[in-house]
Enzyme design. Structure first.
Site, PDB file in Angstrom:
ATOM      1  N   CYS A   9     -17.875   3.307   6.445  1.00 24.88           N
ATOM      2  CA  CYS A   9     -17.016   3.477   7.885  1.00 24.88           C
ATOM      3  C   CYS A   9     -17.742   4.622   8.386  1.00 24.88           C
ATOM      4  O   CYS A   9     -17.687   4.631   9.459  1.00 24.88           O
ATOM      5  CB  CYS A   9     -15.675   3.346   7.532  1.00 24.88           C
ATOM      6  N   ASP A  32     -31.235   1.231   3.114  1.00 23.35           N
ATOM      7  CA  ASP A  32     -30.769   1.840   1.879  1.00 23.35           C
ATOM      8  C   ASP A  32     -31.409   3.194   1.501  1.00 23.35           C
ATOM      9  O   ASP A  32     -32.734   3.192   1.598  1.00 23.35           O
ATOM     10  CB  ASP A  32     -30.759   0.917   1.015  1.00 23.35           C
ATOM     11  N   HIS A  48     -13.858  -2.484   8.492  1.00 18.45           N
ATOM     12  CA  HIS A  48     -13.687  -2.413   7.141  1.00 18.45           C
ATOM     13  C   HIS A  48     -13.096  -3.641   6.451  1.00 18.45           C
ATOM     14  O   HIS A  48     -11.905  -4.005   6.613  1.00 18.45           O
ATOM     15  CB  HIS A  48     -12.901  -1.195   6.803  1.00 18.45           C
ATOM     16  N   ASN A  89     -23.231  -8.182  -3.638  1.00 16.15           N
ATOM     17  CA  ASN A  89     -22.529  -7.876  -4.547  1.00 16.15           C
ATOM     18  C   ASN A  89     -21.102  -7.913  -4.576  1.00 16.15           C
ATOM     19  O   ASN A  89     -20.503  -7.193  -3.452  1.00 16.15           O
ATOM     20  CB  ASN A  89     -23.055  -6.599  -5.268  1.00 16.15           C
ATOM     21  N   HIS A 100     -17.166  -1.571   0.709  1.00 16.67           N
ATOM     22  CA  HIS A 100     -16.989  -2.129   2.403  1.00 16.67           C
ATOM     23  C   HIS A 100     -18.168  -2.992   2.233  1.00 16.67           C
ATOM     24  O   HIS A 100     -19.393  -2.887   1.833  1.00 16.67           O
ATOM     25  CB  HIS A 100     -17.603  -0.663   3.098  1.00 16.67           C
ATOM     26  N   HIS A 102     -21.198  -5.592   2.587  1.00 13.81           N
ATOM     27  CA  HIS A 102     -22.414  -5.223   2.969  1.00 13.81           C
ATOM     28  C   HIS A 102     -23.433  -6.171   2.513  1.00 13.81           C
ATOM     29  O   HIS A 102     -23.144  -6.802   1.251  1.00 13.81           O
ATOM     30  CB  HIS A 102     -22.815  -3.630   2.657  1.00 13.81           C
ATOM     31  N   HIS A 104     -27.501  -6.639   1.457  1.00 13.35           N
ATOM     32  CA  HIS A 104     -28.581  -6.231   1.383  1.00 13.35           C
ATOM     33  C   HIS A 104     -29.615  -7.344   2.000  1.00 13.35           C
ATOM     34  O   HIS A 104     -29.844  -8.432   1.562  1.00 13.35           O
ATOM     35  CB  HIS A 104     -29.080  -5.980  -0.243  1.00 13.35           C
TER      36      HIS A 104
END
Ligand code: AMP
Ligand code: ZN
Length: 116
Positions: A9, A32, A48, A89, A100, A102, A104
């Protein structure tokens, strides 16, 4: 809604610097900081959500939009044809560290069968 003490956030609010690759009102994508492949971006909703577990039907347009952003970034980074992997994940056993939601985006080399 955003959360005061959530790392991602804070990145979405630009309170913590990151290398932003894409941003719109709903989604932000950034590099990343510990890349495991030549292409390693994180794509997140600005709202969020803790994890995949919180993707209720009202978020389907958002998630669809987010995957459109992933496609566009893959194109820009030149991995559409060579291939890439999208990883989310979820929870402790899934290896989720940041709470939060996400995604990849990994590519730029042949990826090992196993990640993480
Ligand atoms: P996960 O294990 O799926 O929760 O992944 C969290 C990811 O966030 C890891 O790959 C970290 O390298 C990455 N990360 C942690 N802090 C930052 C940061 N400030 N900016 C960008 N990526 C980060
Ligand atoms: Zn958050």
């Amino acid at each position: 809604m955003q959360v005061d003490d959530c790392l991602f956030c804070k990145i979405a609010r630009r309170e913590i610097p990151s290398e932003v690759a894409y941003e719109d009102d709903e989604v932000i994508a950034f590099k990343d900081t510990q890349p495991i492949a030549p292409v390693h971006l994180l794509i997140i909703p600005k709202e969020h959500l803790l994890s995949v577990n919180e993707i209720t039907p009202e978020y389907e347009p958002l998630i669809g939009h987010l995957f459109g952003v992933i496609q566009r970034l893959a194109q820009e980074l030149g991995v559409t044809e060579s291939g890439y992997r999208v990883v989310t994940n979820t929870g402790a056993d899934g290896g989720q560290v940041v709470g939060h939601l996400h995604f990849h985006l990994l590519g730029g080399q042949a990826l090992n069968a196993k990640i993480g």
